[in-house]
Design a protein around this motif. Structure first.
Motif, PDB file in Angstrom:
ATOM      1  N   THR A 251       0.834  -1.204  -0.095  1.00  0.00           N
ATOM      2  CA  THR A 251      -0.077   0.093  -0.053  1.00  0.00           C
ATOM      3  C   THR A 251       0.695   1.258   0.048  1.00  0.00           C
ATOM      4  N   CYS A 252       1.433   1.546   1.066  1.00  0.00           N
ATOM      5  CA  CYS A 252       2.109   2.614   1.370  1.00  0.00           C
ATOM      6  C   CYS A 252       3.774   2.675   0.602  1.00  0.00           C
ATOM      7  N   GLY A 253       4.173   1.258   0.769  1.00  0.00           N
ATOM      8  CA  GLY A 253       5.681   1.234   0.391  1.00  0.00           C
ATOM      9  C   GLY A 253       6.760   1.715   1.072  1.00  0.00           C
TER      10      GLY A 253
ATOM     11  N   CYS B  20       1.911   1.586   6.588  1.00  0.00           N
ATOM     12  CA  CYS B  20       0.536   0.739   6.828  1.00  0.00           C
ATOM     13  C   CYS B  20       0.451  -0.773   7.265  1.00  0.00           C
ATOM     14  N   GLY B  21       1.835  -1.277   7.199  1.00  0.00           N
ATOM     15  CA  GLY B  21       1.541  -2.684   7.901  1.00  0.00           C
ATOM     16  C   GLY B  21       0.902  -3.856   6.891  1.00  0.00           C
TER      17      GLY B  21
ATOM     18  N   CYS C 228       2.111  -5.194   4.333  1.00  0.00           N
ATOM     19  CA  CYS C 228       3.205  -5.910   3.687  1.00  0.00           C
ATOM     20  C   CYS C 228       4.109  -6.953   4.770  1.00  0.00           C
TER      21      CYS C 228
ATOM     22  N   CYS D  78       8.114  -4.247   2.486  1.00  0.00           N
ATOM     23  CA  CYS D  78       8.512  -3.250   1.469  1.00  0.00           C
ATOM     24  C   CYS D  78       9.726  -2.421   1.660  1.00  0.00           C
TER      25      CYS D  78
HETATM   26  S1  FES Z   1       3.327  -1.585   2.316  1.00  0.00           S
HETATM   27 FE1  FES Z   1       2.922  -0.201   3.900  1.00  0.00          FE
HETATM   28  S2  FES Z   1       4.381  -0.735   5.228  1.00  0.00           S
HETATM   29 FE2  FES Z   1       4.690  -1.956   3.594  1.00  0.00          FE
END
Ligand code: FES
Ligand code: FES
Length: 164
Positions: free
Chosen positions: A40-42, A46-47, A49, A61
């Motif tokens: 999501t955030c990369g 966000c958690g 992954c 990520c």
């Molecule tokens: S994609 Fe959000 S923490 Fe890795």
């Protein structure tokens, strides 16, 4: 960046993959078809992954694939028995309707599993804090904590240390 070929254990099986030197684990795992690992955030916020590396929760990520050489990696797919039976944490989520769109749920189950493994006396409040870095856009937090509560209640009390 030069290519590498790290070998590691993935969900209990040996794996060896071609990866760029700057490749992050989420790219590799998605390429291998492990769709429980979701980006999501990369940037580690966000958690979605979350995976376990040597039993510790990490953001895939932010983890270089080259960095897991010789280590064990577990994704939510690895929590399910070979016959498809959900693992205990996954079953608790099912029993408590702890999902809506489910985008965040595999990572949530990974994190709950890590929390329970790291704490001899887990609590719902402790799990709430542990899960702070895992976001759910559907707001399923109450049901997730209900699932945690059912797991905490089922856990046998820690053994007294009889050696002292
Ligand atoms: S994609 Fe959000 S923490 Fe890795
Ligand atoms: S269940 Fe939809 S993002 Fe968590």
């Amino acid at each position: 960046m030069s290519a590498m070929r790290p070998a590691f254990q993935l969900n209990g099986e040996p794996a060896q993959v071609d990866a760029r030197g700057d490749e992050v684990l989420i790219e590799t795992l998605r390429r291998l078809g492990l769709t429980s690992v979701r980006g999501t955030c990369g940037i580690g916020v966000c958690g979605t992954c979350s995976v376990l590396v040597d039993g510790r929760a990490v953001s895939a990520c932010l983890t270089l694939t080259a960095g897991v050489a010789g280590r064990t990696v577990q994704t939510a797919e690895g929590m399910t028995a070979p016959d498809g039976t959900p693992g205990p944490v996954q079953q608790a989520f099912l029993d408590n309707d702890a999902f809506q769109c489910s985008y965040c749920i595999p990572a949530m189950t990974i994190m709950v599993s890590a929390y329970l493994a790291e704490h001899d006396e887990p609590t719902v409040e402790g799990a709430r804090e542990y899960l702070q870095g895992n976001l759910c856009r559907c707001g399923t937090y109450p049901e997730i904590l209900q699932a945690v509560a059912s797991l905490v209640q089922r856990r046998p009390p820690p053994q007294e240390d009889s050696s002292s």
